[in-house]
Design a protein around this motif. Structure first.
Motif, PDB file in Angstrom:
ATOM      1  N   VAL A  88       0.808  -1.222   0.000  1.00  0.00           N
ATOM      2  CA  VAL A  88       0.000   0.000   0.000  1.00  0.00           C
ATOM      3  C   VAL A  88       0.839   1.269   0.000  1.00  0.00           C
ATOM      4  CG1 VAL A  88      -1.934  -1.140   1.160  1.00  0.00           C
ATOM      5  CG2 VAL A  88      -0.160  -0.010   2.532  1.00  0.00           C
ATOM      6  N   ALA A  89       2.127   1.153   0.258  1.00  0.00           N
ATOM      7  CA  ALA A  89       2.947   2.352   0.464  1.00  0.00           C
ATOM      8  C   ALA A  89       2.969   3.256  -0.763  1.00  0.00           C
ATOM      9  CB  ALA A  89       4.370   1.951   0.854  1.00  0.00           C
ATOM     10  N   GLY A  90       3.053   2.659  -1.943  1.00  0.00           N
ATOM     11  CA  GLY A  90       3.240   3.459  -3.152  1.00  0.00           C
ATOM     12  C   GLY A  90       2.230   4.581  -3.298  1.00  0.00           C
ATOM     13  N   GLY A  91       0.966   4.238  -3.318  1.00  0.00           N
ATOM     14  CA  GLY A  91      -0.074   5.235  -3.535  1.00  0.00           C
ATOM     15  C   GLY A  91      -0.253   6.191  -2.371  1.00  0.00           C
ATOM     16  N   ILE A  92      -0.195   5.670  -1.180  1.00  0.00           N
ATOM     17  CA  ILE A  92      -0.411   6.535  -0.011  1.00  0.00           C
ATOM     18  C   ILE A  92       0.690   7.585   0.083  1.00  0.00           C
ATOM     19  CG2 ILE A  92      -0.450   6.578   2.519  1.00  0.00           C
ATOM     20  CD1 ILE A  92      -1.873   3.866   2.454  1.00  0.00           C
ATOM     21  N   GLU A  93       1.928   7.137  -0.127  1.00  0.00           N
ATOM     22  CA  GLU A  93       3.029   8.101  -0.026  1.00  0.00           C
ATOM     23  C   GLU A  93       2.933   9.181  -1.108  1.00  0.00           C
ATOM     24  OE1 GLU A  93       6.112   4.787   1.913  1.00  0.00           O
ATOM     25  OE2 GLU A  93       6.617   5.781   0.014  1.00  0.00           O
ATOM     26  N   LEU A  94       2.524   8.782  -2.294  1.00  0.00           N
ATOM     27  CA  LEU A  94       2.321   9.773  -3.357  1.00  0.00           C
ATOM     28  C   LEU A  94       1.260  10.790  -2.968  1.00  0.00           C
ATOM     29  CD1 LEU A  94       2.470   7.968  -6.825  1.00  0.00           C
ATOM     30  CD2 LEU A  94       4.010   9.723  -5.903  1.00  0.00           C
ATOM     31  N   ALA A  95       0.168  10.295  -2.380  1.00  0.00           N
ATOM     32  CA  ALA A  95      -0.909  11.204  -1.975  1.00  0.00           C
ATOM     33  C   ALA A  95      -0.403  12.234  -0.973  1.00  0.00           C
ATOM     34  CB  ALA A  95      -2.069  10.401  -1.374  1.00  0.00           C
ATOM     35  N   PHE A  96       0.414  11.791  -0.040  1.00  0.00           N
ATOM     36  CA  PHE A  96       0.961  12.736   0.946  1.00  0.00           C
ATOM     37  C   PHE A  96       1.929  13.711   0.280  1.00  0.00           C
ATOM     38  CE2 PHE A  96      -0.485  12.007   5.269  1.00  0.00           C
ATOM     39  CZ  PHE A  96      -1.198  10.820   5.140  1.00  0.00           C
ATOM     40  N   ARG A  97       2.718  13.217  -0.646  1.00  0.00           N
ATOM     41  CA  ARG A  97       3.629  14.112  -1.356  1.00  0.00           C
ATOM     42  C   ARG A  97       2.829  15.174  -2.104  1.00  0.00           C
ATOM     43  NH1 ARG A  97       6.553  12.339  -6.929  1.00  0.00           N
ATOM     44  NH2 ARG A  97       7.309  14.408  -7.546  1.00  0.00           N
ATOM     45  N   HIS A  98       1.816  14.722  -2.794  1.00  0.00           N
ATOM     46  CA  HIS A  98       1.005  15.667  -3.569  1.00  0.00           C
ATOM     47  C   HIS A  98       0.319  16.681  -2.671  1.00  0.00           C
ATOM     48  CE1 HIS A  98       0.715  12.903  -7.348  1.00  0.00           C
ATOM     49  NE2 HIS A  98       1.932  13.294  -7.057  1.00  0.00           N
ATOM     50  N   ALA A  99       0.036  16.275  -1.452  1.00  0.00           N
ATOM     51  CA  ALA A  99      -0.629  17.193  -0.522  1.00  0.00           C
ATOM     52  C   ALA A  99       0.368  18.092   0.194  1.00  0.00           C
ATOM     53  CB  ALA A  99      -1.443  16.392   0.485  1.00  0.00           C
ATOM     54  N   GLY A 100       1.636  17.995  -0.182  1.00  0.00           N
ATOM     55  CA  GLY A 100       2.603  18.933   0.352  1.00  0.00           C
ATOM     56  C   GLY A 100       3.422  18.462   1.528  1.00  0.00           C
ATOM     57  N   PHE A 101       3.309  17.190   1.862  1.00  0.00           N
ATOM     58  CA  PHE A 101       4.072  16.679   2.997  1.00  0.00           C
ATOM     59  C   PHE A 101       5.492  16.268   2.572  1.00  0.00           C
ATOM     60  CE2 PHE A 101      -0.296  16.108   4.207  1.00  0.00           C
ATOM     61  CZ  PHE A 101      -0.316  16.302   5.580  1.00  0.00           C
ATOM     62  N   ALA A 102       6.383  16.377   3.520  1.00  0.00           N
ATOM     63  CA  ALA A 102       7.686  15.753   3.357  1.00  0.00           C
ATOM     64  C   ALA A 102       7.550  14.320   3.857  1.00  0.00           C
ATOM     65  CB  ALA A 102       8.742  16.493   4.164  1.00  0.00           C
ATOM     66  N   VAL A 103       7.759  13.363   2.946  1.00  0.00           N
ATOM     67  CA  VAL A 103       7.557  11.957   3.272  1.00  0.00           C
ATOM     68  C   VAL A 103       8.920  11.263   3.374  1.00  0.00           C
ATOM     69  CG1 VAL A 103       6.520   9.788   2.533  1.00  0.00           C
ATOM     70  CG2 VAL A 103       5.381  11.965   1.991  1.00  0.00           C
ATOM     71  N   PHE A 104       9.188  10.661   4.524  1.00  0.00           N
ATOM     72  CA  PHE A 104      10.411   9.877   4.700  1.00  0.00           C
ATOM     73  C   PHE A 104       9.997   8.425   4.867  1.00  0.00           C
ATOM     74  CE2 PHE A 104      11.584  14.165   5.574  1.00  0.00           C
ATOM     75  CZ  PHE A 104      12.858  14.277   5.018  1.00  0.00           C
ATOM     76  N   SER A 105      10.354   7.635   3.887  1.00  0.00           N
ATOM     77  CA  SER A 105       9.763   6.307   3.785  1.00  0.00           C
ATOM     78  C   SER A 105      10.786   5.194   3.951  1.00  0.00           C
ATOM     79  CB  SER A 105       9.093   6.139   2.424  1.00  0.00           C
ATOM     80  OG  SER A 105       8.700   4.795   2.248  1.00  0.00           O
ATOM     81  N   ASN A 106      10.337   4.161   4.617  1.00  0.00           N
ATOM     82  CA  ASN A 106      11.134   2.947   4.739  1.00  0.00           C
ATOM     83  C   ASN A 106      10.734   1.920   3.678  1.00  0.00           C
ATOM     84  OD1 ASN A 106      13.054   1.368   6.424  1.00  0.00           O
ATOM     85  ND2 ASN A 106      11.270   0.023   6.653  1.00  0.00           N
ATOM     86  N   ALA A 107       9.702   2.212   2.904  1.00  0.00           N
ATOM     87  CA  ALA A 107       9.192   1.239   1.928  1.00  0.00           C
ATOM     88  C   ALA A 107      10.035   1.257   0.657  1.00  0.00           C
ATOM     89  CB  ALA A 107       7.731   1.540   1.598  1.00  0.00           C
ATOM     90  N   LYS A 108       9.945   0.157  -0.085  1.00  0.00           N
ATOM     91  CA  LYS A 108      10.801   0.030  -1.260  1.00  0.00           C
ATOM     92  C   LYS A 108      10.212   0.704  -2.501  1.00  0.00           C
ATOM     93  CE  LYS A 108       8.847  -4.368  -2.834  1.00  0.00           C
ATOM     94  NZ  LYS A 108       9.057  -5.808  -2.995  1.00  0.00           N
ATOM     95  N   ASN A 109       8.944   1.077  -2.456  1.00  0.00           N
ATOM     96  CA  ASN A 109       8.215   1.412  -3.680  1.00  0.00           C
ATOM     97  C   ASN A 109       8.853   2.486  -4.552  1.00  0.00           C
ATOM     98  OD1 ASN A 109       6.546   0.450  -1.404  1.00  0.00           O
ATOM     99  ND2 ASN A 109       4.984   0.245  -2.982  1.00  0.00           N
TER     100      ASN A 109
END
Lengths: 380, 380, 380, 380
Positions: A88-109
């Motif tokens: 699930v990481a791929g889409g959720i992280e993109l959504a947060f990025r698009h909403a202006g968040f700085a996303v620091f991810s441990n996922a491989k996506n």
């Protein structure tokens, strides 16, 4: 320093729990929101979580109500740490990025995305310089300045540090042979069935572990800029774009699961491009004196020693060395000549600390120090 | 077939107990005498031994009175199997050889002696051909026909089998990188303290394990005869002497202790001299069809399959594969390309079976079949 | 003796695999049909099964096509062994009983049914005498002679044997305190996550383990017949019916999971009704001389010794003793006085052998020997 | 508060290392001298010690030169903590007592001495009141005020705390059944061979462990004073002497070694003298509210909670709970009715913390707070 509100995505999982533990005592990140799957949403965090850590749930997390993993539930948050599963990481992280968040991810996506920095915080924080370009891609459609930074695979992380030290001192590494003995915690929870790993070695780790190790090291040890070299992929038409250049290192990895709770051990042999190869004593000297940007920026979660080089012939060992510096450094030992390549050594890195949550945390600290984190102009 | 009386030296130790277990059901070796240190001498074997096997003491051994480890107490015995510690094995084994016994030893002491065959029974039983020369050295002073045959280090044994198969089919192996994950039983008893190895990996094995692996493979994969090549050492002045020629293979070993009871796992990468290198599918074919002399001689303890090649991507595993064929074969899996060398694979060999007592036993069976064992002319 | 065709329900699971392993070498049971869930149906057994045993799949099972778990797919079969999960075992086993099969089940579903014998084969095979009554209940609606026999919970099984021996010799046992240290294999596969049990003890076993131990021992050590005593439950109105009488023993169990692969260890203290209590030496004598009906009937899977009583003060131990007699007996040791109750001792029973599949197998052998198995009049 | 110089006897051993770790950060005990056997004397501590802790050697200990274990080498020291082996502890500790030192010992040698307090610091620090009497015995021959205080066996320590809580609230405990599952660290180093305990349970612990548990609990839960009751032994003729009165509790212990690194788990059933027995909910309330003198005295090493009572049904667990409060408290869970006795529960105590070094340390802190430690008048 101002306090920065942060959130955790995948808060009930293994990596999420580690994020929460680390954030519970952080000097300026303030845990403000927790996101998890529908099953947990609406419950107090301490009621819904099967807490598996040896330290208690931080007070600040206990009573937080778990939110859905979507940006509108993370108001007043600037940074999100993602411990989400790759499913699930791929889409959720993109959504947060698009909403202006700085996303620091441990996922491989997003690790292989040519616009996303793949950062081992003790190695290549200079790659954060590509962030403005990543942000610029969203300028029209998303007026915010969101971005994604990923950390590396846990086994690649440990290995990247001594390899970076050697490359910095002695020039390109032609090839590296890496055999890992990886801890069960690397598989999350419930992860490896006890019937499979008790009194056993499993000479295979699913999900393309060996390929991750081989590929990610090339990106981490590579460079950014439109230099001569093999370019990952041209993301957009552009003249002045900074792009990743893969290091030329050839890596061969053999990954094994061993009955150890925490701490990946790796036997590494390297061959340098430079002839004659550097001598063992010079290699040791270089490893012992290695420092990185996260240290010079005085990031609070950076270890005092990025590399701890052991003189004892039987160290490092996961059980004895994984908690030193709260697992934020990498331990190296048995540096000696290799009869087939040039130099061989053994390393041990705490897969749940520097190999996972601690990496994202230091990455975020570096991003703060270098001015990449800006207050959100608006969320939702 | 006639019954041959055999004895065991170091009968109360770990390897000694395995010899006794195997000899308890042997078709033609008959356990006749047991030797151990002064502490045990004069006692019934079952009274004095801390038996640590999962099968009961064989009936034939129970009531034997433990003897001192000297030839005069081994009357009517033709073959002795030595599970002695290296601290004492050297002299005692020589004494038995001088007294006319055929000595099959698991100890390291005589492995590098240029007149002593170092035999992995699934590989180089042809090296027994040097025995008449070894016997001839004693002709004047010791009119008997005693000799010493050693088996190899447990980690070298497992690796020698697939390497021998590849060398036979594809010619010389230029180099091999070997990372081992060795079981605690390899250290004997009491051996590794539980406090050291629980939830841990120890990236070092004392007693020169890595050097043993690197050197012994050269002798095992080498040849005998006065051929061109690097000769170990000229034992005596002689024209027609058969001598060992070390294989030209360069080996780099990294040896680790892991929390596994039985079964050494090894990750191996090889580079062939021949260019282009053989393809993966041909390597698999060769490994699957490998057979050895112990099999064609129908030695009762030889495994049906010298190599078992697994198609599953997560095998071999020590716990699941170590007891197949009573641990007398070697399991291989994950044969695939290596990005740095040519081919890589993983192997697993039972260190207390083919890696120790079973090797000596098959070696003795081959020696019997090939006519090297003669009734003693007189024992003291 | 005639060959009897048998089937296995739940053939791909942990207990199913053990049934298949045992049946692969059985003198008169012939494996004829395998049943499993929809996912496996229609595939060759060896293709669809994640085989987790240390011995290879028996030849007879390899190519069998997996069937649905319903009676019409088990033509020509007389006996089915059920290794089904409790979630589905209840209904499926009833369907086979109704269709005329003799069902020997390892599942818990029917253990408390007052018409179903709950048999520990080394203890209370006399309870099979209730089978004709169980069969009679179906006479009208189902003209066949199907029945269900269950074996006991794995922890109850081990304990029942010495308790039965003591009760037979010294009369009623007033109470027993039992603390178990149970192996992870007791939880099946994937079962216990390694992250939960490595370097740990879990002082709780789900599914009502303690209650099972406490209740099942009462039924096993009880009797059948309309004797004076506490009757489980009157199944039907009947005058001459044989019913189970619960033993009066009070049992208190504390069940723990420990990091052991196979073999449940139990610390037991007992208080006898009889005063003065029997002496330690008499208790030992009684335990050493205990024999059971499965032995006198010469059942091929019955152990030579129902109880093995150790004199060494540190035995039994699961790793050393679980494979003796193929795990079909129970090991007892440290018989000594208890300062609170009368006598205490430790026992170890192989939970996947006598604690599971081996029990059902011996139960079926006893049923054959005693004439309870008749050729099916018709299936479907 | 003034700083008090302390020394450690047996400084290189397992318990000695723990003392040093704890003293490295103590607010008022200042590590001043280290004693060990002849082999280590004269060397820097960090050079001679095989340090096996997961935290580094405290700076203050690193460069201390190891001394012989005799009083004249401990000048300026007031308190010595003894981690000596029982083989030598008896005499050495007496020598230090005679020389005027306050000795806090983890060894078993003096525990049954009727003049020596056997203290579990969360339970019976009131027993320190006998110290003046112990000191008075030496008045003539030794003008100093030395004394010995011992802590209890590690398994007895954990159990003593909840039993003391119950006894205080509900009156005498008639009997207790205790089955322990003890960690390998309890056997010191090298301690238990890995070959013995991997994948195993050893149902026996040497050195009279069960007897220690049974006897020591009587002394710990007993009282001092010339009350009515069973007196241990009259040490000297005296009228006003305070003597230990053994509690009347009958204890039956079964001690097992399990493959766990740290943390003893114990299943306990108790029967109260009082009828009717207290209810489960009242027992839980009493356990949750238990406090002890070390807490009210604000001893720096005392845990905030002497007892942590878990509501989760699968806790406590050694791996998850042993490091809470630095292992200084005792965890209890699964408080429920016992069908044979009254109440049963499970407890877990960190055997190397509250079960060993931490106990001695808190005992010393209590002794300081209560005024038993005086500056030495002269040390030899």
């Amino acid at each position: 320093m101002r306090t920065i509100n942060v959130g955790v995505l995948g808060a009930t999982g293994t990596v999420g729990q580690r994020f929460i533990l680390l954030l519970g005592t952080h000097p300026y990140f303030r845990l403000h929101a927790l996101g998890a799957s529908a099953r947990s949403v609406g419950h107090r965090y301490s009621d819904i979580t099967a807490w598996k850590q040896t330290q208690p749930i931080p007070v600040i997390a206990k009573d937080l109500i778990v939110q859905p993993c979507s940006p509108e539930h993370f108001k007043d948050v600037e940074i999100v740490f993602s411990g989400l599963d790759a499913e699930v990481a791929g889409g959720i992280e993109l959504a947060f990025r698009h909403a202006g968040f700085a996303v620091f991810s441990n996922a491989k996506n997003h690790r292989r995305d040519p616009t996303v920095p793949l950062i081992v915080p003790l190695v290549n924080t200079s790659h954060l310089a590509i962030l403005p370009y990543q942000q610029s891609l969203l300028l029209d459609s998303h007026p915010n300045h969101g971005f994604i930074v990923t950390n590396a695979n846990c086994a690649a992380t440990g290995c990247a540090v001594p390899l970076a030290a050697l490359q910095r001192a002695f020039g390109p590494i032609e090839s590296a042979m890496i055999t890992t003995m990886q801890a069960i915690s690397g598989a999350g929870y419930p992860g490896v069935p006890s019937m499979d790993i008790f009194d056993n070695v499993i000479p295979y780790i699913g999900g393309g572990e060996e390929d991750k190790l081989e590929w990610e090291l090339s990106k981490i040890l590579g460079d950014i800029g439109d230099q001569d070299g093999k370019v990952i992929e041209l993301a957009v038409e552009s003249n002045n774009v900074k792009l990743f250049v893969l290091s030329g290192i050839r890596v061969s990895a053999a990954c094994n699961r061993v009955p150890v709770l925490e701490g990946h051990t790796e036997c590494v042999s390297v061959r340098f491009a430079r002839r004659p190869a550097p001598k063992v004593e010079d290699v040791i000297k270089v490893l012992k004196s290695y420092t990185c940007e996260a240290q010079s920026l005085k990031c609070p979660s950076a270890p005092k020693h990025a590399l701890i080089v052991h003189d004892e012939q039987d160290r490092p060992q996961p059980r004895l060395d994984r908690d030193v510096q709260s697992g934020a450094g990498v331990s190296v030992g048995r540096v000696r000549e290799c009869k087939v390549m040039d130099i061989k050594f053994v390393l041990m890195a705490n897969n749940v600390a520097i190999g996972a949550a601690t990496s994202s945390l230091i990455n975020a600290e570096v991003a703060v120090e270098k001015g990449y984190i800006h207050p959100p102009t608006s969320v939702n």
